[in-house]
Motif scaffolding. Structure first.
Motif, mmCIF file in Angstrom:
data_model
loop_
_atom_site.group_PDB
_atom_site.id
_atom_site.type_symbol
_atom_site.label_atom_id
_atom_site.label_comp_id
_atom_site.label_asym_id
_atom_site.label_seq_id
_atom_site.Cartn_x
_atom_site.Cartn_y
_atom_site.Cartn_z
ATOM 1 N N TYR A 172 4.386 3.536 -10.706
ATOM 2 C CA TYR A 172 3.533 2.681 -9.877
ATOM 3 C C TYR A 172 3.619 1.220 -10.320
ATOM 4 O O TYR A 172 3.550 0.300 -9.503
ATOM 5 N N PHE A 173 3.806 0.996 -11.639
ATOM 6 C CA PHE A 173 3.879 -0.364 -12.152
ATOM 7 C C PHE A 173 5.172 -1.048 -11.691
ATOM 8 O O PHE A 173 5.164 -2.215 -11.304
ATOM 9 N N ILE A 174 6.267 -0.303 -11.732
ATOM 10 C CA ILE A 174 7.548 -0.854 -11.272
ATOM 11 C C ILE A 174 7.462 -1.188 -9.786
ATOM 12 O O ILE A 174 7.862 -2.289 -9.355
ATOM 13 N N PHE A 175 6.924 -0.257 -8.991
ATOM 14 C CA PHE A 175 6.824 -0.497 -7.548
ATOM 15 C C PHE A 175 5.899 -1.671 -7.247
ATOM 16 O O PHE A 175 6.223 -2.543 -6.435
ATOM 17 N N ASN A 176 4.744 -1.721 -7.911
ATOM 18 C CA ASN A 176 3.793 -2.804 -7.656
ATOM 19 C C ASN A 176 4.340 -4.161 -8.088
ATOM 20 O O ASN A 176 4.079 -5.180 -7.438
ATOM 21 N N THR A 177 5.107 -4.173 -9.173
ATOM 22 C CA THR A 177 5.718 -5.426 -9.631
ATOM 23 C C THR A 177 6.751 -5.914 -8.623
ATOM 24 O O THR A 177 6.803 -7.104 -8.282
ATOM 25 N N TRP A 178 7.572 -5.003 -8.136
ATOM 26 C CA TRP A 178 8.575 -5.343 -7.114
ATOM 27 C C TRP A 178 7.886 -5.838 -5.844
ATOM 28 O O TRP A 178 8.246 -6.881 -5.306
ATOM 29 N N ASN A 179 6.885 -5.102 -5.396
ATOM 30 C CA ASN A 179 6.165 -5.492 -4.186
ATOM 31 C C ASN A 179 5.501 -6.852 -4.348
ATOM 32 O O ASN A 179 5.511 -7.685 -3.442
ATOM 33 N N GLY A 180 4.887 -7.057 -5.531
ATOM 34 C CA GLY A 180 4.227 -8.333 -5.788
ATOM 35 C C GLY A 180 5.201 -9.493 -5.754
ATOM 36 O O GLY A 180 4.881 -10.574 -5.229
ATOM 37 N N LEU A 181 6.398 -9.282 -6.277
ATOM 38 C CA LEU A 181 7.436 -10.317 -6.265
ATOM 39 C C LEU A 181 7.841 -10.669 -4.838
ATOM 40 O O LEU A 181 7.869 -11.845 -4.452
ATOM 41 N N GLU A 232 19.116 -12.464 -4.571
ATOM 42 C CA GLU A 232 18.758 -13.029 -5.877
ATOM 43 C C GLU A 232 17.578 -12.278 -6.493
ATOM 44 O O GLU A 232 17.594 -11.952 -7.687
ATOM 45 N N LEU A 233 16.577 -11.996 -5.693
ATOM 46 C CA LEU A 233 15.416 -11.262 -6.190
ATOM 47 C C LEU A 233 15.808 -9.860 -6.640
ATOM 48 O O LEU A 233 15.358 -9.373 -7.688
ATOM 49 N N LEU A 234 16.643 -9.223 -5.848
ATOM 50 C CA LEU A 234 17.083 -7.862 -6.185
ATOM 51 C C LEU A 234 17.888 -7.849 -7.474
ATOM 52 O O LEU A 234 17.665 -7.010 -8.360
ATOM 53 N N ASP A 235 18.836 -8.788 -7.605
ATOM 54 C CA ASP A 235 19.661 -8.858 -8.814
ATOM 55 C C ASP A 235 18.798 -9.054 -10.059
ATOM 56 O O ASP A 235 18.969 -8.366 -11.074
ATOM 57 N N ASN A 236 17.883 -9.996 -10.006
ATOM 58 C CA ASN A 236 17.072 -10.312 -11.182
ATOM 59 C C ASN A 236 16.063 -9.207 -11.504
ATOM 60 O O ASN A 236 15.789 -8.930 -12.680
ATOM 61 N N PHE A 237 15.532 -8.566 -10.473
ATOM 62 C CA PHE A 237 14.609 -7.460 -10.736
ATOM 63 C C PHE A 237 15.334 -6.297 -11.386
ATOM 64 O O PHE A 237 14.803 -5.667 -12.316
ATOM 65 N N MET A 238 16.548 -6.022 -10.920
ATOM 66 C CA MET A 238 17.324 -4.937 -11.536
ATOM 67 C C MET A 238 17.631 -5.245 -12.996
ATOM 68 O O MET A 238 17.636 -4.344 -13.842
ATOM 69 N N LYS A 239 17.873 -6.515 -13.315
ATOM 70 C CA LYS A 239 18.096 -6.883 -14.716
ATOM 71 C C LYS A 239 16.856 -6.616 -15.559
ATOM 72 O O LYS A 239 16.942 -6.220 -16.718
#
Length: 201
Positions: free
Chosen positions: A151-160, A184-191
């Protein structure tokens, strides 16, 4: 039971009103749009709006429910055959992009909307997380993704994503935020969530 021509016309008018309201909400804002604006855009009389929807609140809720069904269906179509976290997140971005103007208005105004609308928004977020939850757990188990609560990963992604959409006038005035910043957002979030050092273009 045979459907009459009058019933067909009534349903077509209702769909036209919903489409006009969806478009106007995306352009003007949900709470700022008057029912008279919707009537004009739909090419119907003001009274016709209330023949189909008793109140403005009922119209708003119906539009959001219709939107919820459409974006949920589209997101499932895009994510159905995705095998990894990156692919699922990419499909979510694509789904949002197709409905970007309205989705942005929705996240900006959600706290001002009727309770029924807010409930549907929560359901929408749950359905959007469905595919991600499955692949996240698989990749966490394989130690490819950091071991954080899903849930934390999903909420962080959604918040971004939502932060960029809400501030689209700063990040991408007159443009699609997803077009301009999605990769850009996807690349950096995956990192951020990848256990291994991965380079993306």
């Amino acid at each position: 039971m045979k459907v009459t021509q009058r019933q067909i016309q009534k349903e077509q008018t209702r769909k036209r009103i919903l489409k006009a309201a969806y478009d106007e909400f995306g352009k003007r804002g949900i709470m700022a749009t008057r029912t008279s604006d919707v009537a004009k855009a739909a090419g119907v009389s003001h009274g016709t709006i209330f023949a189909h929807f008793k109140t403005q609140e009922e119209l708003i809720t119906a539009v959001i429910q219709n939107f919820d069904e459409r974006i949920t269906k589209r997101t499932h179509e895009l994510a159905e055959n995705c095998s990894g976290v990156r692919e699922v997140l990419s499909s979510q971005l694509q789904g949002i992009k197709e409905f970007e103007a309205f989705y942005t208005r929705l996240i900006v105004e959600i706290r001002l909307l009727p309770e029924a609308s807010r409930t549907m928004f929560v359901a929408l977020q749950s359905s959007m997380s469905f595919h991600l939850n499955k692949v996240l757990q698989q990749e966490i188990d394989k130690e490819e993704i950091v071991d954080l609560p899903i849930y934390f990963i999903f909420n962080t992604w959604n918040g971004l994503i939502n932060y960029y959409l809400v501030n689209s006038d700063l990040f991408a005035p007159g443009e699609s935020v997803i077009d301009r910043y999605g990769d850009e957002l996807l690349d950096n979030f995956m990192k951020l969530i990848n256990c291994k050092k991965v380079k993306y273009k």
